[in-house]
Design a protein around this motif. Structure first.
Motif, PDB file in Angstrom:
ATOM      1  N   ARG A 256      -4.010   5.520   2.851  1.00  0.00           N
ATOM      2  CA  ARG A 256      -4.904   4.905   3.835  1.00  0.00           C
ATOM      3  C   ARG A 256      -6.095   4.216   3.168  1.00  0.00           C
ATOM      4  NH1 ARG A 256      -0.577   5.361   6.113  1.00  0.00           N
ATOM      5  NH2 ARG A 256      -0.427   5.964   8.281  1.00  0.00           N
ATOM      6  N   SER A 257      -6.037   4.026   1.871  1.00  0.00           N
ATOM      7  CA  SER A 257      -7.113   3.329   1.168  1.00  0.00           C
ATOM      8  C   SER A 257      -7.123   1.864   1.581  1.00  0.00           C
ATOM      9  CB  SER A 257      -6.924   3.439  -0.343  1.00  0.00           C
ATOM     10  OG  SER A 257      -5.795   2.684  -0.750  1.00  0.00           O
ATOM     11  N   ALA A 258      -8.246   1.204   1.299  1.00  0.00           N
ATOM     12  CA  ALA A 258      -8.361  -0.211   1.664  1.00  0.00           C
ATOM     13  C   ALA A 258      -7.314  -1.047   0.943  1.00  0.00           C
ATOM     14  CB  ALA A 258      -9.773  -0.707   1.337  1.00  0.00           C
ATOM     15  N   GLY A 259      -7.051  -0.713  -0.335  1.00  0.00           N
ATOM     16  CA  GLY A 259      -6.054  -1.470  -1.086  1.00  0.00           C
ATOM     17  C   GLY A 259      -4.664  -1.317  -0.525  1.00  0.00           C
ATOM     18  N   ALA A 260      -4.263  -0.085  -0.206  1.00  0.00           N
ATOM     19  CA  ALA A 260      -2.936   0.143   0.363  1.00  0.00           C
ATOM     20  C   ALA A 260      -2.812  -0.529   1.729  1.00  0.00           C
ATOM     21  CB  ALA A 260      -2.666   1.642   0.474  1.00  0.00           C
ATOM     22  N   GLU A 261      -3.893  -0.460   2.509  1.00  0.00           N
ATOM     23  CA  GLU A 261      -3.892  -1.111   3.824  1.00  0.00           C
ATOM     24  C   GLU A 261      -3.710  -2.622   3.668  1.00  0.00           C
ATOM     25  OE1 GLU A 261      -4.167  -1.469   7.956  1.00  0.00           O
ATOM     26  OE2 GLU A 261      -4.242   0.415   6.835  1.00  0.00           O
ATOM     27  N   ARG A 262      -4.400  -3.196   2.701  1.00  0.00           N
ATOM     28  CA  ARG A 262      -4.307  -4.642   2.475  1.00  0.00           C
ATOM     29  C   ARG A 262      -2.883  -5.036   2.081  1.00  0.00           C
ATOM     30  NH1 ARG A 262      -8.225  -4.752  -0.519  1.00  0.00           N
ATOM     31  NH2 ARG A 262      -7.224  -4.641  -2.556  1.00  0.00           N
ATOM     32  N   TRP A 263      -2.276  -4.249   1.194  1.00  0.00           N
ATOM     33  CA  TRP A 263      -0.912  -4.558   0.782  1.00  0.00           C
ATOM     34  C   TRP A 263       0.081  -4.368   1.930  1.00  0.00           C
ATOM     35  CZ3 TRP A 263       0.796  -7.495  -2.746  1.00  0.00           C
ATOM     36  CH2 TRP A 263       0.128  -7.646  -3.962  1.00  0.00           C
ATOM     37  N   ALA A 264      -0.122  -3.348   2.742  1.00  0.00           N
ATOM     38  CA  ALA A 264       0.772  -3.128   3.882  1.00  0.00           C
ATOM     39  C   ALA A 264       0.766  -4.337   4.810  1.00  0.00           C
ATOM     40  CB  ALA A 264       0.371  -1.863   4.632  1.00  0.00           C
ATOM     41  N   LEU A 265      -0.429  -4.847   5.086  1.00  0.00           N
ATOM     42  CA  LEU A 265      -0.536  -6.023   5.960  1.00  0.00           C
ATOM     43  C   LEU A 265       0.083  -7.248   5.308  1.00  0.00           C
ATOM     44  CD1 LEU A 265      -4.180  -5.500   7.287  1.00  0.00           C
ATOM     45  CD2 LEU A 265      -2.050  -5.179   8.571  1.00  0.00           C
ATOM     46  N   GLN A 266      -0.140  -7.393   4.005  1.00  0.00           N
ATOM     47  CA  GLN A 266       0.374  -8.568   3.313  1.00  0.00           C
ATOM     48  C   GLN A 266       1.901  -8.530   3.209  1.00  0.00           C
ATOM     49  OE1 GLN A 266      -1.743  -9.617  -0.255  1.00  0.00           O
ATOM     50  NE2 GLN A 266       0.037 -10.607  -1.177  1.00  0.00           N
ATOM     51  N   LEU A 267       2.448  -7.363   2.910  1.00  0.00           N
ATOM     52  CA  LEU A 267       3.898  -7.259   2.769  1.00  0.00           C
ATOM     53  C   LEU A 267       4.613  -7.487   4.091  1.00  0.00           C
ATOM     54  CD1 LEU A 267       3.979  -4.199   0.364  1.00  0.00           C
ATOM     55  CD2 LEU A 267       4.859  -6.477  -0.167  1.00  0.00           C
ATOM     56  N   ARG A 268       4.020  -7.005   5.159  1.00  0.00           N
ATOM     57  CA  ARG A 268       4.630  -7.233   6.469  1.00  0.00           C
ATOM     58  C   ARG A 268       4.338  -8.655   6.923  1.00  0.00           C
ATOM     59  NH1 ARG A 268       8.813  -5.558   9.013  1.00  0.00           N
ATOM     60  NH2 ARG A 268       8.372  -3.518   8.123  1.00  0.00           N
ATOM     61  N   ALA A 349      10.752  -8.937  -5.671  1.00  0.00           N
ATOM     62  CA  ALA A 349      10.570  -7.816  -6.595  1.00  0.00           C
ATOM     63  C   ALA A 349       9.247  -7.970  -7.325  1.00  0.00           C
ATOM     64  CB  ALA A 349      11.724  -7.752  -7.588  1.00  0.00           C
ATOM     65  N   HIS A 350       8.432  -6.933  -7.289  1.00  0.00           N
ATOM     66  CA  HIS A 350       7.116  -6.925  -7.931  1.00  0.00           C
ATOM     67  C   HIS A 350       7.149  -5.957  -9.112  1.00  0.00           C
ATOM     68  CE1 HIS A 350       5.577  -8.918  -4.282  1.00  0.00           C
ATOM     69  NE2 HIS A 350       6.354  -8.079  -3.639  1.00  0.00           N
ATOM     70  N   TYR A 351       6.435  -6.286 -10.159  1.00  0.00           N
ATOM     71  CA  TYR A 351       6.419  -5.449 -11.355  1.00  0.00           C
ATOM     72  C   TYR A 351       4.981  -5.246 -11.811  1.00  0.00           C
ATOM     73  CZ  TYR A 351       7.431  -3.822 -16.096  1.00  0.00           C
ATOM     74  OH  TYR A 351       7.493  -3.073 -17.257  1.00  0.00           O
ATOM     75  N   GLY A 352       4.612  -4.025 -12.052  1.00  0.00           N
ATOM     76  CA  GLY A 352       3.270  -3.745 -12.543  1.00  0.00           C
ATOM     77  C   GLY A 352       2.810  -2.365 -12.122  1.00  0.00           C
ATOM     78  N   ASP A 353       1.776  -1.885 -12.795  1.00  0.00           N
ATOM     79  CA  ASP A 353       1.266  -0.535 -12.552  1.00  0.00           C
ATOM     80  C   ASP A 353       0.291  -0.571 -11.377  1.00  0.00           C
ATOM     81  OD1 ASP A 353       0.957   2.130 -12.913  1.00  0.00           O
ATOM     82  OD2 ASP A 353      -0.253   1.993 -14.732  1.00  0.00           O
ATOM     83  N   ASP A 354       0.812  -0.923 -10.193  1.00  0.00           N
ATOM     84  CA  ASP A 354      -0.024  -1.103  -9.005  1.00  0.00           C
ATOM     85  C   ASP A 354       0.410  -0.102  -7.933  1.00  0.00           C
ATOM     86  OD1 ASP A 354      -1.418  -1.936  -6.776  1.00  0.00           O
ATOM     87  OD2 ASP A 354      -1.228  -4.067  -7.234  1.00  0.00           O
ATOM     88  N   LEU A 359       2.235   1.985  -2.369  1.00  0.00           N
ATOM     89  CA  LEU A 359       1.939   2.739  -1.155  1.00  0.00           C
ATOM     90  C   LEU A 359       1.964   1.838   0.074  1.00  0.00           C
ATOM     91  CD1 LEU A 359      -0.899   5.063  -2.473  1.00  0.00           C
ATOM     92  CD2 LEU A 359       1.329   5.806  -1.609  1.00  0.00           C
ATOM     93  N   GLY A 360       1.486   0.619  -0.080  1.00  0.00           N
ATOM     94  CA  GLY A 360       1.554  -0.321   1.033  1.00  0.00           C
ATOM     95  C   GLY A 360       2.986  -0.587   1.453  1.00  0.00           C
ATOM     96  N   LEU A 361       3.889  -0.710   0.480  1.00  0.00           N
ATOM     97  CA  LEU A 361       5.302  -0.917   0.797  1.00  0.00           C
ATOM     98  C   LEU A 361       5.901   0.310   1.472  1.00  0.00           C
ATOM     99  CD1 LEU A 361       7.880  -2.569   0.699  1.00  0.00           C
ATOM    100  CD2 LEU A 361       8.207  -1.825  -1.677  1.00  0.00           C
ATOM    101  N   LEU A 362       5.537   1.495   0.994  1.00  0.00           N
ATOM    102  CA  LEU A 362       6.060   2.714   1.622  1.00  0.00           C
ATOM    103  C   LEU A 362       5.593   2.837   3.072  1.00  0.00           C
ATOM    104  CD1 LEU A 362       5.750   5.351  -1.254  1.00  0.00           C
ATOM    105  CD2 LEU A 362       7.802   4.197  -0.429  1.00  0.00           C
ATOM    106  N   ARG A 363       4.459   2.282   3.380  1.00  0.00           N
ATOM    107  CA  ARG A 363       3.983   2.332   4.762  1.00  0.00           C
ATOM    108  C   ARG A 363       4.771   1.394   5.675  1.00  0.00           C
ATOM    109  NH1 ARG A 363      -2.428   1.938   5.328  1.00  0.00           N
ATOM    110  NH2 ARG A 363      -1.677   1.643   7.455  1.00  0.00           N
ATOM    111  N   THR A 364       5.394   0.348   5.110  1.00  0.00           N
ATOM    112  CA  THR A 364       5.931  -0.711   5.963  1.00  0.00           C
ATOM    113  C   THR A 364       7.442  -0.801   6.015  1.00  0.00           C
ATOM    114  OG1 THR A 364       5.830  -2.314   4.141  1.00  0.00           O
ATOM    115  CG2 THR A 364       3.882  -2.128   5.541  1.00  0.00           C
ATOM    116  N   TYR A 365       8.164  -0.003   5.228  1.00  0.00           N
ATOM    117  CA  TYR A 365       9.622  -0.188   5.191  1.00  0.00           C
ATOM    118  C   TYR A 365      10.290   0.223   6.509  1.00  0.00           C
ATOM    119  CZ  TYR A 365      10.188   4.895   4.399  1.00  0.00           C
ATOM    120  OH  TYR A 365      10.174   6.273   4.532  1.00  0.00           O
TER     121      TYR A 365
END
Length: 720
Positions: A256-268, A349-354, A359-365
């Motif tokens: 629920r961090s701001a970064g994970a939230e941002r990625w969840a919105l972006q991925l969806r 496909a994304h690659y990197g220590d992010d 976590l954002g992807l796990l929220r949106t699958y």
């Protein structure tokens, strides 16, 4: 004392200043939580090759970490060449490959002229860590040694400190005798003999524990498979299964961090297509290439799917300095390109220590693919259901360590079979919303029922019992059926244990409950009178003195009656009214079964599946089921008031298993409380928690049982 391959922190250089940073590892995070729960009683030792760590150690910076960590952490500096020999040459190229069955991709390399000598760097680091334990462990201390990198350490500690209690826990799979003894006998004997220096060996799964016992038997040791022990060189080693948990609150907070939230919105984003996801290290054991091949096959068979489904992957770097890992990464990118050439834009496909992006992807699958050839816990499979916002499905390899835990996953029996993987992806995409919801809640309940501190404390209790001359308290390990995944539909339970209140029945605790009691006393039942009384009783329910009196009150009818009457009296009810209200609590007519219960119990009776009820209750509920015509549909009752104990005491679940003639690993608990009902996992039972629903509208139970009814329920439904 804890010994592991990695410690909880490493020092980094920030503008010329050495600053500690957490190490990203699921095992490290687990052990950190365990160590924090034992403040002042834990010393953690792990090897480090980092020059910055060595500088920090010389400067005394690690000693200053004790206050913030809550325990002492001491890194053991190791030379770079020695560490690479220990970790890469032996740990990866011999052990990881054999343990995960990926010799075809990570060839096993050792000296043909001197096989035992091939272990020299591995033995050196194991010995250095063992010497650290020998020199610092208190008398009769417990030394907990973790994972495949330290398989020799138990015997090395035992040789110098026979007074210590030694636990070794394997976070990886353990191979069959055929695979292990494909290695030279000198290496196989050294590894198994090293582990047998422990008093207690822990594994994630029963099948891995049994494989270890089988390997011991092949070496000529005296093995008792039923009791789970090995007699070797005059001493006994016990073997047990301890399913590894997740730190759920910490995971949810991070997701629920701001970064994970941002990625969840972006991925969806604005893309309406459903997401098939994977989050993995780029490791051949994770089997990403076959996963993408299966997705490509799925689109080849049904090209229209490309308009409604896309595949998103987050890969974390893994062992990039090892040539075979780099080659596997190249193969992965190559198959991604081939599928995207045939079906443009179908894979991202994304690659990197992010970790925030992951976590954002796990929220949106909508579907999470976890298809390792073999794996330890596979934390992603547990993390996904807990953080996912969409009741997403999980396609789970039967070779993943979490396969025994995740009731509700879509089972993939053979992860090397690309066509079977495509079939399971199709099946997961075809789940109805209700099926997704039931499966998602089952998985979440299973994950949240396991707690890191309890996982370790069970091991500590068991090694204490061994030291006292007894046997471990955890049940003996039994092999699961070959190929079984212990998930819904893959390994059907042989018996069901239900909770009573809010699972099978619900009490009419609305304002009408008071009207019935008042009417029986001939007292006024107008809206104003009843509402005032109802509000007083509900308010008193939370008073500290009422809460205190209710605690443990269901261990006998007398204590229950005394506590409930006191509650009513404190709320202002006179003696006659309190007695009338209590009588209504015990009245079978005051309890209403959920509308799906009778059909479910009859369904189980027709199939001769034994049924038990385990309930925290202060009176005999058998007349209640009989009143509603269901008394003959339950085979055994285990009631707290008859056993003098309340859930989460697992003795109640053991009693139910005994009454039903049921091995815990063959049973399923259905309830509503993650603490009280979830405790059943401690003795090997699976648990499914029903979601809350209005009393008259719940329909989850028949759906759950229907999913349990078939070995391949999804294919049979016509969606496969």
């Amino acid at each position: 004392m804890l010994l592991s391959d990695r410690g909880p922190v490493q020092f980094v250089d920030q503008a010329g200043k050495l600053v500690p940073a957490p190490r990203p590892s699921s095992v490290t995070a687990l052990l950190d939580g365990v160590a924090k729960a034992r403040p002042g009683r834990t010393t953690w030792v792990a090897p480090t090759v980092a020059e910055l760590d060595a500088r920090a150690l010389r400067s005394g910076l690690f000693g200053r970490l004790t206050a913030s960590l809550g325990y002492e952490y001491t890194p053991l500096p190791v030379g770079e060449n020695e560490y690479r020999g220990y970790y890469d040459d032996v740990g990866v190229n011999i052990l990881w490959s054999i343990l995960h069955g990926i010799e075809d991709q990570i060839p096993v390399v050792y000296s043909r002229d001197d096989p035992s000598g091939s272990l020299a760097p591995y033995r050196a680091v194991n010995r250095a860590l063992a010497e650290s334990a020998v020199g610092t462990a208190a008398e009769a201390a417990t030394v907990a040694i973790h994972d495949y990198q330290l398989m020799l350490a138990p015997a090395l500690v035992r040789a110098r400190r026979p007074d210590t209690r030694i636990i070794h826990f394997s976070h990886t799979p353990f191979p069959t005798p055929e695979s292990l003894f494909a290695l030279p006998p000198a290496i196989a004997r050294a590894l198994v003999g090293g582990m047998l220096g422990a008093d207690l060996l822990g594994f994630q799964r029963s099948r891995w524990a049994q494989r270890f016992l089988d390997c011991c038997a092949k070496l000529g040791a005296d093995v008792d498979h039923d009791r789970g022990l090995v007699r070797h060189r005059g001493r006994v080693t016990w073997v047990r299964r301890y399913p590894t948990p997740m730190d759920v609150p910490r995971l949810v907070s991070r997701s629920r961090s701001a970064g994970a939230e941002r990625w969840a919105l972006q991925l969806r984003g604005g893309d309406p297509r459903r997401i098939i996801a994977r989050v993995d290290r780029l490791d051949p054991a994770k089997n990403a290439v076959r996963g993408f091949q299966a997705y490509g096959l799925l689109l080849d068979q049904d090209p229209a799917l490309a308009a409604t489904v896309r595949f998103v992957a987050c890969f974390l770097p893994s062992r990039e300095r090892i040539a075979d890992y780099r080659r596997y990464a190249e193969q992965t990118w190559a198959i991604v390109d081939r599928v995207n050439t045939r079906h443009p834009g179908s894979i991202s496909a994304h690659y990197g220590d992010d970790h925030e992006r992951a976590l954002g992807l796990l929220r949106t699958y909508d579907v999470l693919l976890v298809n390792p050839v073999a794996d330890g816990l596979n934390a992603v499979a547990l993390e996904g259901p807990v953080v996912n916002d969409r009741h997403g499905a999980v396609v789970l390899s039967g070779e993943a360590g979490s396969a025994d835990v995740l009731t509700g996953a879509v089972p993939l029996a053979e992860p090397r079979d690309v066509e079977a993987t495509a079939d399971m992806l199709r099946a997961a995409l075809g789940l109805t919303p209700d099926e997704r919801l039931v499966r998602a809640r089952a998985m979440t309940a299973a994950v949240t029922a396991l707690r890191p501190v309890e996982w370790f404390e069970h091991q500590m209790s068991d090694v204490d019992a061994i030291a006292a001359g007894g046997a471990p308290c955890c049940p003996c390990n039994r092999p699961t059926r070959q190929g079984a995944t212990m998930t819904v539909g893959a390994d059907r339970p042989k018996g069901i244990i239900f909770d009573f209140d809010h699972t099978l029945f619900t009490f009419d605790d609305s304002i009408d409950w008071l009207r019935v009691a008042l009417r029986r006393l001939g007292r006024p039942t107008d809206e104003g009178t009843v509402r005032v009384l109802y509000d007083r009783i509900e308010d008193a329910r939370g008073w500290p003195e009422v809460v205190a009196e209710q605690r443990g009150c269901q261990t006998s009818p007398a204590t229950h009656r005394r506590a409930i009457l006191s509650w009513f009296h404190r709320a202002g009810a006179d003696a006659a009214l309190a007695d009338a209200l209590y009588a209504r609590v015990l009245d079978p007519a005051g309890w209403t079964p959920y509308p799906d219960v009778r059909a479910a119990l009859e369904w189980l009776r027709e199939r001769r599946v034994p049924v038990g009820v385990v309930s925290n209750v202060g009176w005999d509920i058998r007349p209640t089921l009989a009143h509603h015509g269901m008394g003959d549909l339950v085979d055994a009752y285990v009631l707290s008031c008859e056993h003098g104990a309340e859930k989460p005491d697992v003795a109640l679940f053991r009693a139910a298993c005994d009454a039903l003639g049921l091995d815990p690993e063959d049973g399923l608990v259905v309830g509503d409380d993650p603490v009280n009902d979830g405790a059943a996992v401690r003795i090997g039972l699976r648990v499914h928690l029903l979601p809350s629903a209005p009393r008259r509208r719940r329909t989850w139970l028949p759906l759950l049982l229907d999913l349990l009814a078939h070995d391949a329920p999804l294919a049979a439904s016509g969606r496969g």
